[in-house]
Design a protein around this motif. Structure first.
Motif, PDB file in Angstrom:
ATOM      1  N   HIS A  75       0.822  -1.217   0.000  1.00 51.79           N
ATOM      2  CA  HIS A  75       0.000   0.000   0.000  1.00 51.79           C
ATOM      3  C   HIS A  75       0.856   1.267   0.000  1.00 51.79           C
ATOM      4  N   HIS A  76       2.183   1.129   0.150  1.00 50.77           N
ATOM      5  CA  HIS A  76       3.081   2.284   0.028  1.00 50.77           C
ATOM      6  C   HIS A  76       3.279   2.705  -1.430  1.00 50.77           C
ATOM      7  N   TRP A  77       2.820   1.890  -2.351  1.00 51.91           N
ATOM      8  CA  TRP A  77       3.047   2.142  -3.778  1.00 51.91           C
ATOM      9  C   TRP A  77       2.356   3.433  -4.225  1.00 51.91           C
ATOM     10  N   PRO A  78       2.955   4.232  -5.116  1.00 50.22           N
ATOM     11  CA  PRO A  78       4.271   4.029  -5.730  1.00 50.22           C
ATOM     12  C   PRO A  78       5.399   4.289  -4.733  1.00 50.22           C
ATOM     13  N   TYR A  79       6.379   3.410  -4.751  1.00 48.49           N
ATOM     14  CA  TYR A  79       7.432   3.429  -3.747  1.00 48.49           C
ATOM     15  C   TYR A  79       8.399   4.588  -3.982  1.00 48.49           C
ATOM     16  N   GLU A  80       8.721   5.262  -2.881  1.00 44.42           N
ATOM     17  CA  GLU A  80       9.654   6.377  -2.945  1.00 44.42           C
ATOM     18  C   GLU A  80      10.812   6.125  -1.986  1.00 44.42           C
ATOM     19  N   ALA A  81      11.656   7.133  -1.807  1.00 43.15           N
ATOM     20  CA  ALA A  81      12.917   6.932  -1.090  1.00 43.15           C
ATOM     21  C   ALA A  81      12.709   6.420   0.331  1.00 43.15           C
ATOM     22  N   ASP A  82      11.686   6.924   1.039  1.00 43.37           N
ATOM     23  CA  ASP A  82      11.513   6.498   2.425  1.00 43.37           C
ATOM     24  C   ASP A  82      11.137   5.024   2.519  1.00 43.37           C
ATOM     25  N   PHE A  83      10.449   4.497   1.502  1.00 44.86           N
ATOM     26  CA  PHE A  83      10.119   3.071   1.464  1.00 44.86           C
ATOM     27  C   PHE A  83      11.394   2.235   1.380  1.00 44.86           C
ATOM     28  N   TYR A  84      12.288   2.618   0.488  1.00 40.64           N
ATOM     29  CA  TYR A  84      13.526   1.856   0.318  1.00 40.64           C
ATOM     30  C   TYR A  84      14.456   2.020   1.517  1.00 40.64           C
ATOM     31  N   GLU A  85      14.396   3.170   2.177  1.00 41.77           N
ATOM     32  CA  GLU A  85      15.197   3.353   3.388  1.00 41.77           C
ATOM     33  C   GLU A  85      14.745   2.386   4.478  1.00 41.77           C
ATOM     34  N   ARG A  86      13.437   2.194   4.612  1.00 40.52           N
ATOM     35  CA  ARG A  86      12.925   1.226   5.591  1.00 40.52           C
ATOM     36  C   ARG A  86      13.432  -0.179   5.282  1.00 40.52           C
ATOM     37  N   LEU A  87      13.324  -0.549   4.000  1.00 39.91           N
ATOM     38  CA  LEU A  87      13.730  -1.892   3.602  1.00 39.91           C
ATOM     39  C   LEU A  87      15.207  -2.148   3.894  1.00 39.91           C
ATOM     40  N   ARG A  88      16.035  -1.157   3.651  1.00 37.85           N
ATOM     41  CA  ARG A  88      17.485  -1.350   3.714  1.00 37.85           C
ATOM     42  C   ARG A  88      17.948  -1.843   5.081  1.00 37.85           C
ATOM     43  N   GLU A  89      17.357  -1.335   6.148  1.00 36.54           N
ATOM     44  CA  GLU A  89      17.828  -1.650   7.494  1.00 36.54           C
ATOM     45  C   GLU A  89      17.246  -2.935   8.075  1.00 36.54           C
ATOM     46  N   LEU A  90      16.126  -3.393   7.540  1.00 35.35           N
ATOM     47  CA  LEU A  90      15.351  -4.433   8.212  1.00 35.35           C
ATOM     48  C   LEU A  90      16.121  -5.702   8.569  1.00 35.35           C
ATOM     49  N   PRO A  91      17.041  -6.200   7.728  1.00 35.14           N
ATOM     50  CA  PRO A  91      17.714  -7.451   8.099  1.00 35.14           C
ATOM     51  C   PRO A  91      18.766  -7.286   9.188  1.00 35.14           C
ATOM     52  N   PHE A  92      19.027  -6.056   9.638  1.00 32.37           N
ATOM     53  CA  PHE A  92      20.191  -5.799  10.472  1.00 32.37           C
ATOM     54  C   PHE A  92      19.812  -5.160  11.809  1.00 32.37           C
ATOM     55  N   PRO A  93      19.418  -5.954  12.792  1.00 27.49           N
ATOM     56  CA  PRO A  93      19.075  -5.365  14.092  1.00 27.49           C
ATOM     57  C   PRO A  93      20.253  -4.662  14.749  1.00 27.49           C
ATOM     58  N   ASP A  94      21.481  -5.094  14.447  1.00 31.26           N
ATOM     59  CA  ASP A  94      22.637  -4.425  15.040  1.00 31.26           C
ATOM     60  C   ASP A  94      22.803  -3.013  14.488  1.00 31.26           C
ATOM     61  N   ILE A  95      22.462  -2.805  13.215  1.00 37.57           N
ATOM     62  CA  ILE A  95      22.508  -1.458  12.646  1.00 37.57           C
ATOM     63  C   ILE A  95      21.398  -0.595  13.243  1.00 37.57           C
ATOM     64  N   MET A  96      20.223  -1.187  13.430  1.00 39.60           N
ATOM     65  CA  MET A  96      19.086  -0.431  13.958  1.00 39.60           C
ATOM     66  C   MET A  96      19.202  -0.153  15.454  1.00 39.60           C
ATOM     67  N   ALA A  97      20.143  -0.809  16.134  1.00 40.11           N
ATOM     68  CA  ALA A  97      20.221  -0.716  17.600  1.00 40.11           C
ATOM     69  C   ALA A  97      20.354   0.720  18.075  1.00 40.11           C
ATOM     70  N   THR A  98      21.154   1.537  17.391  1.00 42.50           N
ATOM     71  CA  THR A  98      21.347   2.926  17.816  1.00 42.50           C
ATOM     72  C   THR A  98      20.721   3.904  16.831  1.00 42.50           C
ATOM     73  N   ARG A  99      19.636   3.483  16.212  1.00 41.81           N
ATOM     74  CA  ARG A  99      18.826   4.390  15.402  1.00 41.81           C
ATOM     75  C   ARG A  99      17.543   4.712  16.172  1.00 41.81           C
ATOM     76  N   ASP A 100      16.967   5.870  15.898  1.00 39.33           N
ATOM     77  CA  ASP A 100      15.748   6.285  16.596  1.00 39.33           C
ATOM     78  C   ASP A 100      14.667   5.215  16.477  1.00 39.33           C
ATOM     79  N   LYS A 101      13.936   5.028  17.573  1.00 38.16           N
ATOM     80  CA  LYS A 101      12.831   4.071  17.579  1.00 38.16           C
ATOM     81  C   LYS A 101      11.599   4.711  18.205  1.00 38.16           C
ATOM     82  N   TYR A 102      10.458   4.240  17.740  1.00 41.06           N
ATOM     83  CA  TYR A 102       9.170   4.815  18.139  1.00 41.06           C
ATOM     84  C   TYR A 102       8.261   3.633  18.473  1.00 41.06           C
ATOM     85  N   TYR A 103       8.134   3.353  19.764  1.00 40.92           N
ATOM     86  CA  TYR A 103       7.280   2.269  20.238  1.00 40.92           C
ATOM     87  C   TYR A 103       5.890   2.822  20.549  1.00 40.92           C
ATOM     88  N   TYR A 104       4.898   1.959  20.428  1.00 40.47           N
ATOM     89  CA  TYR A 104       3.553   2.371  20.827  1.00 40.47           C
ATOM     90  C   TYR A 104       2.734   1.138  21.161  1.00 40.47           C
TER      91      TYR A 104
END
Length: 521
Positions: free
Chosen positions: A326-355
């Motif tokens: 449902h994000h289609w047509p895909y833009e830069a923020d979509f691909y930015e999300r995808l890029r990090e997903l396999p790497f929890p160690d990279i995401m460890a010190t990136r901003d997070k928003y829990y709810y």
């Protein structure tokens, strides 16, 4: 084995969108758009479940039985599918070939259950039109508002055979890597009085499909999307534990019952992971991105990180990106999300928003209700659990933690209500709380619902949440006596913001430095 899966429904951002005749290049664009991303497997939906959009010989093409259309979009899907087929290009074969070319595994997905004729309009198959006696409601002894009784009753052999024929044809005629059963869509398979007998029938049916998958090609896998709540699945005839004991499912995709398609970082996969520990079955939970609040239709990247890191932290085998089309047509923020997903160690010190999911602007099915809101009663604490994967003490020592922000939203309260807030048993000081009044708003980003008041805490290190489970307790100490109605504990949001390094700015120019000109010297 694939770790990042992408579900594509093959319709909404695809065959519905293009003017006929749809070209081959347009049709395979849904695969090309994922090339170069971490996506390793695509689950591609076969039509809309009752009817297909490829050159099936055992099923029915959407619209084959329609002369006059009351829905222009469904007509367009029919036109595009027919145009490709008549040109000698089977749509499903095009997808399979393109996925192989781009180095992705391809799993056709069948929506196993769907409602009846009145829901399908021009999408309906003759099989459904001609066989109302095969529906769950056919015995006419059920309440009409009981959910999903318009679906097929799998107690009937004709139903199981019709579904199996589509699966068997796909396995024998197409170059696929396996097959997915979507069993969490309109999840009712038997008359309520026949669940026990139906459970055995369904297990045998799944076993037959697994045998067909395994026998159709080396390395092929049977994938099943199922309710995360195993008891809820058992109660509708899906005995997932027995499937695991028999070894008749290779990948499980758990998600909340009936698939509310809502982001939820607090889901607990550990009971299912414990069941699969001594099996070869992999657990790849569905990761949704929709929020549906007064401010957010879809969660920002920090919310995606929070959810993904919580899932990885439990030891899951991958992530299944459900409804991300449902994000289609895909833009830069979509691909930015995808890029990090396999790497929890990279995401460890990136901003997070829990709810914590709350009542939202899109409906949920029975059995998939949100945890919030909770009605507050004076003097009675109300509690929710907030799960995080961040190791804040470690990153604080490294100078990386910038801010921990806790927002609590209440509805129906006034400035005179007295309240208490606790995190893990420690009182949060109201002196450090910012209260934001939203009792009346003329405008809002999405809708004017939402909290009456926000209570915003910038937490000091002595009040930080811990890695894992955190108990947030709200108590209405005294109600404004002049106001009728209840107070609702409605929203919980927790943002953790990081620095790139000790004393680093937040961004090109740190917001605390105020206004700046966009000139680089």
């Amino acid at each position: 084995m694939p770790r990042i899966w992408f579900y594509h429904d093959g319709r909404h951002p695809h065959i519905y969108r293009y003017e006929p005749p749809m070209s081959k290049l347009q049709y395979v664009a849904c695969i090309d758009e994922l090339a170069g991303t971490p996506v390793e497997a695509v689950s591609f939906c076969l039509g809309e479940g009752r009817t297909m959009l490829h050159d099936t010989q055992v099923g029915e093409l959407l619209g084959h039985n329609v002369e006059s259309w009351d829905h222009a979009i469904f007509r367009r899907a029919h036109q595009n599918a027919v145009g490709l087929i008549e040109a000698g290009d089977d749509p499903l074969r095009l997808i399979c070939e393109r996925a192989k070319l781009r180095g992705m595994a391809l799993y056709p997905c069948l929506l196993v259950q769907n409602p009846g004729v009145e829901n399908a309009t021009v999408r309906c198959s003759d099989f459904r039109r001609d066989n109302p006696h095969l529906e769950i409601r056919a015995r006419a002894d059920l309440e009409v508002d009981l959910p999903w009784i318009g679906g097929l009753d799998f107690a009937h052999e004709e139903v199981r055979e019709e579904r199996f024929a589509l699966i068997a044809e796909t396995l024998s005629e197409y170059d696929v890597d396996g097959f997915e059963l979507q069993l969490n869509n309109h999840p009712r398979y038997f008359h309520p009085g026949q669940i026990d007998a139906g459970r055995t029938l369904m297990t045998d049916w799944v076993g037959r499909i697994h045998e067909a998958v395994q026998g159709s090609g080396r390395g092929r896998q049977l994938v099943a999307r199922v309710p995360l709540d195993l008891q809820a699945g058992y109660d509708i005839g899906l005995d997932v534990a027995e499937w695991l004991r028999r070894g008749i499912v290779d990948v499980l995709i758990p998600e909340p019952f009936a698939g509310p398609q809502r982001a939820d970082p607090n889901l607990d996969f550990r009971p299912l992971l414990a069941l699969t520990r001594d099996t070869s079955c992999r657990v790849v939970p569905a990761l949704h991105s929709a929020v549906g609040s007064d401010r957010l239709g879809d969660g920002p990247i920090a919310m995606t990180r929070a959810q993904a890191c919580n899932y990885w932290d439990q030891g899951v085998d991958g992530l299944y990106l459900a409804q991300w089309f449902h994000h289609w047509p895909y833009e830069a923020d979509f691909y930015e999300r995808l890029r990090e997903l396999p790497f929890p160690d990279i995401m460890a010190t990136r901003d997070k928003y829990y709810y914590v999911p709350t009542g939202s602007s899109f409906g949920t099915q029975p059995g998939a209700e949100a945890l919030l809101p909770i009605e507050l009663t004076a003097g009675t604490p109300a509690q929710v659990n907030v799960v995080i994967s961040d190791d804040l003490p470690t990153w604080h020592e490294a100078g990386r933690v910038h801010e921990v922000l806790l927002r609590i939203g209440l509805a129906g309260n006034t400035e005179l209500d007295r309240l208490s807030f606790q995190l893990n048993g420690s009182e949060l000081p109201l002196a450090s709380c910012r209260r934001i009044n939203q009792m009346y708003r003329m405008h809002a980003p999405r809708h004017r619902g939402g909290p009456t008041y926000w209570y915003v805490f910038r937490l000091g290190a002595d009040n930080w949440p811990q890695k894992g489970d955190n108990r947030l307790t709200v108590t209405l100490l005294e109600r404004d006596a002049a106001v009728l109605g209840s107070v609702g504990f409605r929203d919980v949001e927790l943002e953790i913001k990081y620095l790139m390094g000790r004393s680093s700015p937040r961004g090109f120019v740190d917001p605390d430095l105020g206004f700046y000109e966009h000139v680089v010297t």
